[in-house]
Design a protein around this motif. Sequence first.
Motif, PDB file in Angstrom:
ATOM      1  N   ASN A  77       0.845  -1.190   0.000  1.00 57.37           N
ATOM      2  CA  ASN A  77       0.000   0.000   0.000  1.00 57.37           C
ATOM      3  C   ASN A  77       0.882   1.243   0.000  1.00 57.37           C
ATOM      4  O   ASN A  77       1.707   1.435   0.893  1.00 57.37           O
ATOM      5  N   GLY A  78       0.745   2.083  -1.009  1.00 60.03           N
ATOM      6  CA  GLY A  78       1.483   3.341  -1.049  1.00 60.03           C
ATOM      7  C   GLY A  78       0.647   4.461  -0.463  1.00 60.03           C
ATOM      8  O   GLY A  78      -0.558   4.553  -0.730  1.00 60.03           O
ATOM      9  N   PHE A  79       1.277   5.316   0.318  1.00 61.46           N
ATOM     10  CA  PHE A  79       0.541   6.423   0.934  1.00 61.46           C
ATOM     11  C   PHE A  79       1.401   7.690   0.931  1.00 61.46           C
ATOM     12  O   PHE A  79       2.622   7.641   0.787  1.00 61.46           O
ATOM     13  N   ASN A  80       0.717   8.814   1.079  1.00 61.57           N
ATOM     14  CA  ASN A  80       1.375  10.114   1.145  1.00 61.57           C
ATOM     15  C   ASN A  80       1.448  10.544   2.598  1.00 61.57           C
ATOM     16  O   ASN A  80       0.416  10.864   3.208  1.00 61.57           O
ATOM     17  N   ILE A  81       2.652  10.520   3.152  1.00 59.56           N
ATOM     18  CA  ILE A  81       2.791  10.778   4.579  1.00 59.56           C
ATOM     19  C   ILE A  81       2.554  12.245   4.919  1.00 59.56           C
ATOM     20  O   ILE A  81       2.272  12.581   6.079  1.00 59.56           O
ATOM     21  N   ASP A  82       2.620  13.134   3.928  1.00 60.12           N
ATOM     22  CA  ASP A  82       2.409  14.552   4.210  1.00 60.12           C
ATOM     23  C   ASP A  82       0.959  14.876   4.534  1.00 60.12           C
ATOM     24  O   ASP A  82       0.681  15.796   5.308  1.00 60.12           O
ATOM     25  N   ASP A  83       0.001  14.130   3.940  1.00 55.40           N
ATOM     26  CA  ASP A  83      -1.400  14.413   4.219  1.00 55.40           C
ATOM     27  C   ASP A  83      -2.225  13.160   4.539  1.00 55.40           C
ATOM     28  O   ASP A  83      -3.443  13.253   4.730  1.00 55.40           O
ATOM     29  N   GLY A  84      -1.582  11.985   4.547  1.00 54.19           N
ATOM     30  CA  GLY A  84      -2.273  10.759   4.939  1.00 54.19           C
ATOM     31  C   GLY A  84      -3.134  10.129   3.877  1.00 54.19           C
ATOM     32  O   GLY A  84      -3.833   9.145   4.154  1.00 54.19           O
ATOM     33  N   THR A  85      -3.100  10.637   2.652  1.00 50.80           N
ATOM     34  CA  THR A  85      -3.927  10.074   1.592  1.00 50.80           C
ATOM     35  C   THR A  85      -3.247   8.872   0.950  1.00 50.80           C
ATOM     36  O   THR A  85      -2.048   8.661   1.093  1.00 50.80           O
ATOM     37  N   LEU A  86      -4.041   8.092   0.212  1.00 53.87           N
ATOM     38  CA  LEU A  86      -3.503   6.959  -0.526  1.00 53.87           C
ATOM     39  C   LEU A  86      -2.716   7.451  -1.736  1.00 53.87           C
ATOM     40  O   LEU A  86      -3.073   8.456  -2.355  1.00 53.87           O
ATOM     41  N   GLY A  87      -1.646   6.727  -2.079  1.00 59.08           N
ATOM     42  CA  GLY A  87      -0.887   7.040  -3.278  1.00 59.08           C
ATOM     43  C   GLY A  87      -1.396   6.265  -4.471  1.00 59.08           C
ATOM     44  O   GLY A  87      -2.399   5.536  -4.389  1.00 59.08           O
ATOM     45  N   GLN A  88      -0.709   6.419  -5.619  1.00 58.20           N
ATOM     46  CA  GLN A  88      -1.035   5.687  -6.854  1.00 58.20           C
ATOM     47  C   GLN A  88      -2.516   5.797  -7.212  1.00 58.20           C
ATOM     48  O   GLN A  88      -3.187   4.797  -7.487  1.00 58.20           O
ATOM     49  N   GLY A  89      -3.016   7.021  -7.154  1.00 61.76           N
ATOM     50  CA  GLY A  89      -4.390   7.255  -7.591  1.00 61.76           C
ATOM     51  C   GLY A  89      -5.445   6.711  -6.654  1.00 61.76           C
ATOM     52  O   GLY A  89      -6.588   6.491  -7.073  1.00 61.76           O
ATOM     53  N   GLY A  90      -5.079   6.479  -5.390  1.00 58.88           N
ATOM     54  CA  GLY A  90      -6.056   6.021  -4.414  1.00 58.88           C
ATOM     55  C   GLY A  90      -6.241   4.522  -4.350  1.00 58.88           C
ATOM     56  O   GLY A  90      -7.174   4.036  -3.688  1.00 58.88           O
ATOM     57  N   ARG A  91      -5.376   3.755  -5.010  1.00 59.74           N
ATOM     58  CA  ARG A  91      -5.484   2.299  -4.952  1.00 59.74           C
ATOM     59  C   ARG A  91      -5.119   1.788  -3.552  1.00 59.74           C
ATOM     60  O   ARG A  91      -4.219   2.317  -2.916  1.00 59.74           O
ATOM     61  N   PHE A 140      14.733   9.260 -18.328  1.00 55.78           N
ATOM     62  CA  PHE A 140      14.539   7.910 -18.870  1.00 55.78           C
ATOM     63  C   PHE A 140      13.076   7.486 -18.704  1.00 55.78           C
ATOM     64  O   PHE A 140      12.430   7.788 -17.700  1.00 55.78           O
ATOM     65  N   ASN A 141      12.578   6.731 -19.662  1.00 60.16           N
ATOM     66  CA  ASN A 141      11.201   6.244 -19.623  1.00 60.16           C
ATOM     67  C   ASN A 141      11.146   4.916 -18.877  1.00 60.16           C
ATOM     68  O   ASN A 141      11.796   3.946 -19.281  1.00 60.16           O
ATOM     69  N   VAL A 142      10.381   4.859 -17.784  1.00 63.54           N
ATOM     70  CA  VAL A 142      10.189   3.603 -17.043  1.00 63.54           C
ATOM     71  C   VAL A 142       8.793   3.031 -17.282  1.00 63.54           C
ATOM     72  O   VAL A 142       8.388   2.075 -16.633  1.00 63.54           O
ATOM     73  N   PHE A 143       8.047   3.637 -18.196  1.00 63.84           N
ATOM     74  CA  PHE A 143       6.735   3.120 -18.608  1.00 63.84           C
ATOM     75  C   PHE A 143       5.796   2.919 -17.424  1.00 63.84           C
ATOM     76  O   PHE A 143       5.142   1.890 -17.284  1.00 63.84           O
ATOM     77  N   GLY A 144       5.773   3.931 -16.556  1.00 65.18           N
ATOM     78  CA  GLY A 144       4.820   3.901 -15.459  1.00 65.18           C
ATOM     79  C   GLY A 144       5.246   3.100 -14.249  1.00 65.18           C
ATOM     80  O   GLY A 144       4.405   2.809 -13.381  1.00 65.18           O
ATOM     81  N   ASP A 145       6.514   2.731 -14.144  1.00 68.89           N
ATOM     82  CA  ASP A 145       7.023   1.969 -13.000  1.00 68.89           C
ATOM     83  C   ASP A 145       6.454   0.550 -12.928  1.00 68.89           C
ATOM     84  O   ASP A 145       7.168  -0.419 -13.036  1.00 68.89           O
ATOM     85  N   ARG A 146       5.136   0.449 -12.705  1.00 75.37           N
ATOM     86  CA  ARG A 146       4.494  -0.848 -12.520  1.00 75.37           C
ATOM     87  C   ARG A 146       3.395  -1.034 -13.561  1.00 75.37           C
ATOM     88  O   ARG A 146       2.817  -0.065 -14.041  1.00 75.37           O
ATOM     89  N   THR A 147       3.114  -2.290 -13.890  1.00 77.97           N
ATOM     90  CA  THR A 147       2.035  -2.590 -14.835  1.00 77.97           C
ATOM     91  C   THR A 147       1.053  -3.569 -14.212  1.00 77.97           C
ATOM     92  O   THR A 147       1.427  -4.474 -13.462  1.00 77.97           O
ATOM     93  N   ASP A 148      -0.215  -3.363 -14.538  1.00 76.92           N
ATOM     94  CA  ASP A 148      -1.276  -4.254 -14.073  1.00 76.92           C
ATOM     95  C   ASP A 148      -1.316  -5.522 -14.931  1.00 76.92           C
ATOM     96  O   ASP A 148      -0.731  -5.582 -16.012  1.00 76.92           O
ATOM     97  N   ASN A 149      -2.013  -6.520 -14.417  1.00 79.85           N
ATOM     98  CA  ASN A 149      -2.327  -7.736 -15.194  1.00 79.85           C
ATOM     99  C   ASN A 149      -1.075  -8.364 -15.805  1.00 79.85           C
ATOM    100  O   ASN A 149      -1.060  -8.756 -16.967  1.00 79.85           O
ATOM    101  N   THR A 150      -0.024  -8.469 -14.984  1.00 81.06           N
ATOM    102  CA  THR A 150       1.287  -8.869 -15.491  1.00 81.06           C
ATOM    103  C   THR A 150       1.666 -10.279 -15.059  1.00 81.06           C
ATOM    104  O   THR A 150       1.476 -10.665 -13.900  1.00 81.06           O
ATOM    105  N   ILE A 151       2.226 -11.017 -16.012  1.00 82.11           N
ATOM    106  CA  ILE A 151       2.861 -12.310 -15.734  1.00 82.11           C
ATOM    107  C   ILE A 151       4.370 -12.075 -15.818  1.00 82.11           C
ATOM    108  O   ILE A 151       4.870 -11.630 -16.850  1.00 82.11           O
ATOM    109  N   ASN A 152       5.076 -12.358 -14.742  1.00 86.47           N
ATOM    110  CA  ASN A 152       6.514 -12.101 -14.694  1.00 86.47           C
ATOM    111  C   ASN A 152       7.249 -13.375 -14.292  1.00 86.47           C
ATOM    112  O   ASN A 152       6.897 -14.023 -13.295  1.00 86.47           O
ATOM    113  N   PHE A 153       8.268 -13.722 -15.079  1.00 90.82           N
ATOM    114  CA  PHE A 153       9.156 -14.823 -14.702  1.00 90.82           C
ATOM    115  C   PHE A 153      10.550 -14.262 -14.471  1.00 90.82           C
ATOM    116  O   PHE A 153      11.126 -13.621 -15.359  1.00 90.82           O
TER     117      PHE A 153
END
Length: 337
Positions: A77-91, A140-153
């Motif tokens: 869970n990512g959060f914003n410690i400055d105001d206590g809100t959820l990070g990553q768009g509220g996920r 540098f482009n990191v393509f959004g850091d993380r991706t949903d619906n991902t299969i990783n090996f």
Amino acid sequence: MKKSLLAFAVLAAFAGTTAAQTNVSIYGVADAGITRFDNGATTTTRIDSGIQSGSRIGFRGTEDLGGGLSAIFTLENGFNIDDGTLGQGGRLFGRQAFVGLSSNTVGAIKFGRQYNPIRSAIEGVDPFALGLAGRADNVFNVFGDRTDNTINFTTANFGGFTGQVAYSLGEVAGSNSIGRSFGLSAGYAAGPLSVIVAHHDQNLAAAGVATGDSKATLLGGTFDFGVAKLHAAYARNKGQTAAGVTNIDRDDILLGVSAPVGGNGRILASWIRRSDDIGANRDADQIALGYTHDLSKRTNLYTSYGRTRNESAATLGGASAAGRDPSVFNVGVRHRF
């Protein structure tokens, strides 16, 4: 009463057996500081969360299935410690959220929201580790850091060699290509040397409609001389619209150094250059200097300064308009638990 006591005893025994077989840990980062940001026109001073590392609370677990095989999961869970809100768009679990299987001899396969291989590669070669004012993903482009619906090996370590392959489903009805992404990396690390190559191919989409394609190939590495570590990376970026018109054509290069100071400190510095071939006067340079100081194994102070010089048609670094030269200064504290 006796039946209740017997049922409680059986439940307690079962819970004890489960605890013995499964290892679950809670961990996190609390990171906040003061940032002074100049966008080239106006200056803002603010309290920011996650300046060096994103503030988070995570749950990580493994279950031994025998024969060197384990079930694994991570929820962050990512959060914003400055105001206590959820990070990553509220996920709720906006950083990582995956489950999978891991083998000591082969590697691990994971399903869920995960880091891109190229993002992990850039983090490993960036002296700022994708944090502070000098973070490499300003350019540098990191393509959004993380991706949903991902299969990783991810492979096991074979004499210093490791690799990753990731495929993210676009999940658009009637199409297996719209919105999908594919990434891979291969690395070698032994002694003072670390080298990695990574590639990412992203099919872009908006509202379920294909809008083009973006690709990047990265080569990077570090070499630790003891007194200092050298960092270098090069990325080639290409892209086109859905109509096949080239709209991305650029090269990014990083040169950096990190060095221990006085036992508890570390100096960080980098220069990053973007050479953009799409149009004239679109190149940019970022220079950055930082310092971190360990107060303990879990807590450190940090400060950094970065400045971007944009050519007349470039807008990197959060510039308020093309051609302006933004800068950022921050100082703060990070605690890991």
